[in-house]
Design a protein around this motif. Structure first.
Motif, PDB file in Angstrom:
ATOM      1  N   LYS A   1      -0.898  -5.699  -6.822  1.00 15.98           N
ATOM      2  CA  LYS A   1      -1.335  -4.329  -6.579  1.00 15.98           C
ATOM      3  C   LYS A   1      -0.203  -3.335  -6.824  1.00 15.98           C
ATOM      4  O   LYS A   1       0.948  -3.588  -6.448  1.00 15.98           O
ATOM      5  N   LEU A   2      -0.560  -2.225  -7.447  1.00 19.49           N
ATOM      6  CA  LEU A   2       0.320  -1.073  -7.562  1.00 19.49           C
ATOM      7  C   LEU A   2      -0.317   0.036  -6.740  1.00 19.49           C
ATOM      8  O   LEU A   2      -1.455   0.453  -7.013  1.00 19.49           O
ATOM      9  N   GLU A   3       0.381   0.498  -5.717  1.00 17.10           N
ATOM     10  CA  GLU A   3      -0.145   1.529  -4.849  1.00 17.10           C
ATOM     11  C   GLU A   3       0.905   2.620  -4.656  1.00 17.10           C
ATOM     12  O   GLU A   3       2.104   2.355  -4.701  1.00 17.10           O
ATOM     13  N   THR A   4       0.434   3.834  -4.429  1.00 20.03           N
ATOM     14  CA  THR A   4       1.362   4.928  -4.127  1.00 20.03           C
ATOM     15  C   THR A   4       1.770   4.849  -2.664  1.00 20.03           C
ATOM     16  O   THR A   4       0.978   4.416  -1.820  1.00 20.03           O
ATOM     17  N   PRO A   5       3.023   5.268  -2.317  1.00 22.84           N
ATOM     18  CA  PRO A   5       4.069   5.671  -3.270  1.00 22.84           C
ATOM     19  C   PRO A   5       4.992   4.500  -3.626  1.00 22.84           C
ATOM     20  O   PRO A   5       5.754   4.003  -2.792  1.00 22.84           O
ATOM     21  N   THR A   6       4.937   4.056  -4.850  1.00 23.29           N
ATOM     22  CA  THR A   6       5.816   3.020  -5.406  1.00 23.29           C
ATOM     23  C   THR A   6       5.795   1.765  -4.550  1.00 23.29           C
ATOM     24  O   THR A   6       6.833   1.236  -4.150  1.00 23.29           O
ATOM     25  N   ARG A   7       4.603   1.257  -4.277  1.00 24.97           N
ATOM     26  CA  ARG A   7       4.459   0.012  -3.523  1.00 24.97           C
ATOM     27  C   ARG A   7       3.836  -1.021  -4.447  1.00 24.97           C
ATOM     28  O   ARG A   7       2.682  -0.876  -4.862  1.00 24.97           O
ATOM     29  N   PHE A   8       4.605  -2.072  -4.764  1.00 19.86           N
ATOM     30  CA  PHE A   8       4.154  -3.119  -5.675  1.00 19.86           C
ATOM     31  C   PHE A   8       4.133  -4.439  -4.904  1.00 19.86           C
ATOM     32  O   PHE A   8       5.162  -4.859  -4.347  1.00 19.86           O
ATOM     33  N   THR A   9       2.978  -5.093  -4.848  1.00 19.74           N
ATOM     34  CA  THR A   9       2.849  -6.312  -4.053  1.00 19.74           C
ATOM     35  C   THR A   9       2.113  -7.405  -4.824  1.00 19.74           C
ATOM     36  O   THR A   9       1.353  -7.135  -5.754  1.00 19.74           O
ATOM     37  N   LYS A  10       2.358  -8.645  -4.399  1.00 22.14           N
ATOM     38  CA  LYS A  10       1.577  -9.799  -4.846  1.00 22.14           C
ATOM     39  C   LYS A  10       1.107 -10.527  -3.603  1.00 22.14           C
ATOM     40  O   LYS A  10       1.923 -10.982  -2.793  1.00 22.14           O
ATOM     41  N   ASN A  11      -0.193 -10.576  -3.434  1.00 29.02           N
ATOM     42  CA  ASN A  11      -0.799 -11.182  -2.242  1.00 29.02           C
ATOM     43  C   ASN A  11      -0.235 -10.573  -0.960  1.00 29.02           C
ATOM     44  O   ASN A  11      -0.035 -11.261   0.042  1.00 29.02           O
ATOM     45  N   GLY A  12       0.037  -9.261  -0.989  1.00 26.44           N
ATOM     46  CA  GLY A  12       0.501  -8.541   0.188  1.00 26.44           C
ATOM     47  C   GLY A  12       2.008  -8.496   0.374  1.00 26.44           C
ATOM     48  O   GLY A  12       2.500  -7.759   1.224  1.00 26.44           O
ATOM     49  N   SER A  13       2.768  -9.299  -0.388  1.00 26.72           N
ATOM     50  CA  SER A  13       4.233  -9.324  -0.263  1.00 26.72           C
ATOM     51  C   SER A  13       4.862  -8.498  -1.379  1.00 26.72           C
ATOM     52  O   SER A  13       4.400  -8.520  -2.522  1.00 26.72           O
TER      53      SER A  13
ATOM     54  N   PRO B   1      -1.896  15.104 -13.515  1.00 29.97           N
ATOM     55  CA  PRO B   1      -1.484  13.728 -13.815  1.00 29.97           C
ATOM     56  C   PRO B   1      -1.360  12.903 -12.534  1.00 29.97           C
ATOM     57  O   PRO B   1      -0.943  13.409 -11.488  1.00 29.97           O
ATOM     58  N   LEU B   2      -1.716  11.626 -12.630  1.00 32.55           N
ATOM     59  CA  LEU B   2      -1.549  10.697 -11.507  1.00 32.55           C
ATOM     60  C   LEU B   2      -0.278   9.904 -11.721  1.00 32.55           C
ATOM     61  O   LEU B   2      -0.001   9.450 -12.837  1.00 32.55           O
ATOM     62  N   LYS B   3       0.487   9.720 -10.641  1.00 34.48           N
ATOM     63  CA  LYS B   3       1.749   8.999 -10.737  1.00 34.48           C
ATOM     64  C   LYS B   3       1.850   7.998  -9.591  1.00 34.48           C
ATOM     65  O   LYS B   3       1.512   8.309  -8.452  1.00 34.48           O
ATOM     66  N   THR B   4       2.346   6.810  -9.912  1.00 33.66           N
ATOM     67  CA  THR B   4       2.423   5.759  -8.893  1.00 33.66           C
ATOM     68  C   THR B   4       3.514   6.014  -7.859  1.00 33.66           C
ATOM     69  O   THR B   4       3.617   5.259  -6.895  1.00 33.66           O
ATOM     70  N   ASN B   5       4.316   7.062  -8.031  1.00 35.63           N
ATOM     71  CA  ASN B   5       5.384   7.326  -7.065  1.00 35.63           C
ATOM     72  C   ASN B   5       5.091   8.527  -6.179  1.00 35.63           C
ATOM     73  O   ASN B   5       5.933   8.930  -5.379  1.00 35.63           O
ATOM     74  N   LEU B   6       3.888   9.138  -6.303  1.00 35.48           N
ATOM     75  CA  LEU B   6       3.580  10.324  -5.522  1.00 35.48           C
ATOM     76  C   LEU B   6       2.907   9.953  -4.205  1.00 35.48           C
ATOM     77  O   LEU B   6       1.835   9.354  -4.183  1.00 35.48           O
ATOM     78  N   ARG B   7       3.544  10.326  -3.114  1.00 40.34           N
ATOM     79  CA  ARG B   7       2.977  10.090  -1.799  1.00 40.34           C
ATOM     80  C   ARG B   7       1.736  10.964  -1.608  1.00 40.34           C
ATOM     81  O   ARG B   7       1.656  12.067  -2.119  1.00 40.34           O
ATOM     82  N   ASP B   8       0.785  10.453  -0.870  1.00 40.84           N
ATOM     83  CA  ASP B   8      -0.445  11.166  -0.514  1.00 40.84           C
ATOM     84  C   ASP B   8      -1.439  11.290  -1.657  1.00 40.84           C
ATOM     85  O   ASP B   8      -2.479  11.927  -1.512  1.00 40.84           O
ATOM     86  N   MET B   9      -1.143  10.715  -2.817  1.00 38.90           N
ATOM     87  CA  MET B   9      -2.085  10.712  -3.926  1.00 38.90           C
ATOM     88  C   MET B   9      -2.694   9.316  -4.041  1.00 38.90           C
ATOM     89  O   MET B   9      -1.972   8.322  -4.128  1.00 38.90           O
ATOM     90  N   LEU B  10      -4.021   9.234  -4.011  1.00 37.33           N
ATOM     91  CA  LEU B  10      -4.670   7.925  -4.121  1.00 37.33           C
ATOM     92  C   LEU B  10      -4.671   7.481  -5.579  1.00 37.33           C
ATOM     93  O   LEU B  10      -5.317   8.092  -6.431  1.00 37.33           O
ATOM     94  N   PHE B  11      -3.924   6.423  -5.849  1.00 34.17           N
ATOM     95  CA  PHE B  11      -3.851   5.854  -7.195  1.00 34.17           C
ATOM     96  C   PHE B  11      -3.486   4.391  -7.032  1.00 34.17           C
ATOM     97  O   PHE B  11      -2.346   4.051  -6.724  1.00 34.17           O
ATOM     98  N   GLU B  12      -4.459   3.506  -7.211  1.00 34.27           N
ATOM     99  CA  GLU B  12      -4.260   2.074  -7.003  1.00 34.27           C
ATOM    100  C   GLU B  12      -4.712   1.298  -8.240  1.00 34.27           C
ATOM    101  O   GLU B  12      -5.774   1.565  -8.805  1.00 34.27           O
ATOM    102  N   ILE B  13      -3.897   0.338  -8.628  1.00 38.33           N
ATOM    103  CA  ILE B  13      -4.251  -0.584  -9.706  1.00 38.33           C
ATOM    104  C   ILE B  13      -4.209  -1.988  -9.124  1.00 38.33           C
ATOM    105  O   ILE B  13      -3.206  -2.382  -8.513  1.00 38.33           O
ATOM    106  N   GLU B  14      -5.290  -2.721  -9.299  1.00 35.98           N
ATOM    107  CA  GLU B  14      -5.350  -4.091  -8.773  1.00 35.98           C
ATOM    108  C   GLU B  14      -5.585  -5.059  -9.921  1.00 35.98           C
ATOM    109  O   GLU B  14      -6.530  -4.905 -10.688  1.00 35.98           O
ATOM    110  N   PHE B  15      -4.704  -6.042 -10.031  1.00 36.86           N
ATOM    111  CA  PHE B  15      -4.780  -7.061 -11.073  1.00 36.86           C
ATOM    112  C   PHE B  15      -5.025  -8.412 -10.421  1.00 36.86           C
ATOM    113  O   PHE B  15      -4.292  -8.822  -9.510  1.00 36.86           O
ATOM    114  N   ARG B  16      -6.035  -9.135 -10.887  1.00 33.30           N
ATOM    115  CA  ARG B  16      -6.346 -10.472 -10.390  1.00 33.30           C
ATOM    116  C   ARG B  16      -6.335 -11.448 -11.562  1.00 33.30           C
ATOM    117  O   ARG B  16      -7.068 -11.258 -12.537  1.00 33.30           O
ATOM    118  N   GLY B  17      -5.501 -12.483 -11.469  1.00 33.08           N
ATOM    119  CA  GLY B  17      -5.478 -13.490 -12.522  1.00 33.08           C
ATOM    120  C   GLY B  17      -4.083 -14.008 -12.799  1.00 33.08           C
ATOM    121  O   GLY B  17      -3.094 -13.572 -12.208  1.00 33.08           O
TER     122      GLY B  17
END
Length: 306
Positions: free
Chosen positions: A255-267, A210-226
């Protein structure tokens, strides 16, 4: 057999091309670490959790020298190959012809004149292990034959990982995919990981982890534009949901990136989310999007294997 090494710099090295043969690559199962406590007056223990530990991989390497001086030179070069302090990737190389043995040079031949050694070995480049060397025995010398075992331990995650990501072209003529990666469960040419204005769709995880957005060292990125208001990304298969309690414009990127990094336009927008973990199970996952109608969303990740 052969072993392909990929260093942190991106440089690669084939043991066969350097004059060494991998007799065996022993890949052990992942260690399981159980946490438990003892309770007075109660038989047995109370299991609190069970997690994956590390994985050990052992290479048995051999070589044949032309004379005593060449033996020492090959030994020292082998030590140099496996003395990098940085973690690196290793790939398996398997013979493609139907034999379990290697043919060595005939009298008068030099290394590489036997075409079976370099040309009939296929490196399985679809899966790789990130490792660090933990032990290496002295080279055992029998005449001009040298043998040594090299022990590695997985670095960070204990899983094999795919060389490619979901956003790479998934065709087997590329050297980043191979059979046995789970892609046979779905047509690799029609799998989608980018969706436009679709509020319900399926995402396929070809790995068995399973992929989890809180796991360090696991590549799992979701990018939303709009544009969005109270954007929600829900996986009904794993019953997990991530939500942003805010809004975005047509040109904004969330963007949702591991580990538990949630940003909008980089912030960071972490404090404005529900701070939940989104999980992508092995196989098909049904994703539902609410709070937006005009958007582009992509899922970028690697496949991981136990």
């Amino acid at each position: 057999m052969d072993t392909l090494i990929e260093y942190s710099t991106g440089a690669t090295l084939s043991l066969v091309q350097e004059g060494y043969i991998t007799q065996d690559m022993l890949i052990r199962p992942i260690d399981q670490k159980a946490s438990s406590v003892e309770v007075d007056g109660r038989p047995g223990v109370v299991r609190e959790s069970v997690n994956h530990g590390t994985r050990v991989i052992i290479l048995s390497v051999m070589y044949i020298a032309s004379d005593e001086l060449d033996f020492a030179l090959r030994r020292d070069k082998l030590f140099s190959i496996f003395s990098d302090l940085e973690p690196f990737y290793i790939y398996e190389g398997r013979p493609t012809y139907k034999t379990s043995t290697y043919e060595f040079e005939l009298p008068g031949q030099t290394w590489g004149e036997n075409p079976q050694l370099p040309t009939n070995i296929e490196v399985l480049k679809g899966k790789r292990y990130k490792v660090i060397r933990t032990n290496m025995n002295e080279v055992e010398q029998r005449g001009l034959l040298g043998k040594v075992d090299v022990e590695f331990e997985t670095y960070q995650l204990p899983y094999a990982e795919s060389s490619g990501t979901t956003l790479d072209a998934r065709t087997f003529d590329k050297e980043i995919w191979q059979t046995g990666q789970g892609l046979v469960a779905a047509d690799p040419t029609t799998l989608k990981y980018v969706f436009q204005n679709e509020t319900s769709f399926q995402v396929y995880n070809a790995g068995d982890v399973p992929l989890k957005t809180n796991l360090r060292d696991m590549l799992f990125e979701i990018e939303f534009r709009g544009a969005s208001t109270n954007l929600s990304i829900r996986n009904t298969t794993s019953d997990t949901q991530w939500q942003y309690n805010g809004s975005s414009g047509a040109n904004d990127v969330i963007k949702l990136e591991t580990p538990t990094r949630f940003t909008k336009n980089g912030s960071s927008i972490f404090k404005d989310t529900n701070r939940k973990v989104l999980v992508l199970n092995p196989g098909w996952n049904t994703i539902q999007i609410t709070g937006a109608t005009q958007f582009l969303i992509s899922f970028k990740f690697k496949f991981y294997y136990k």
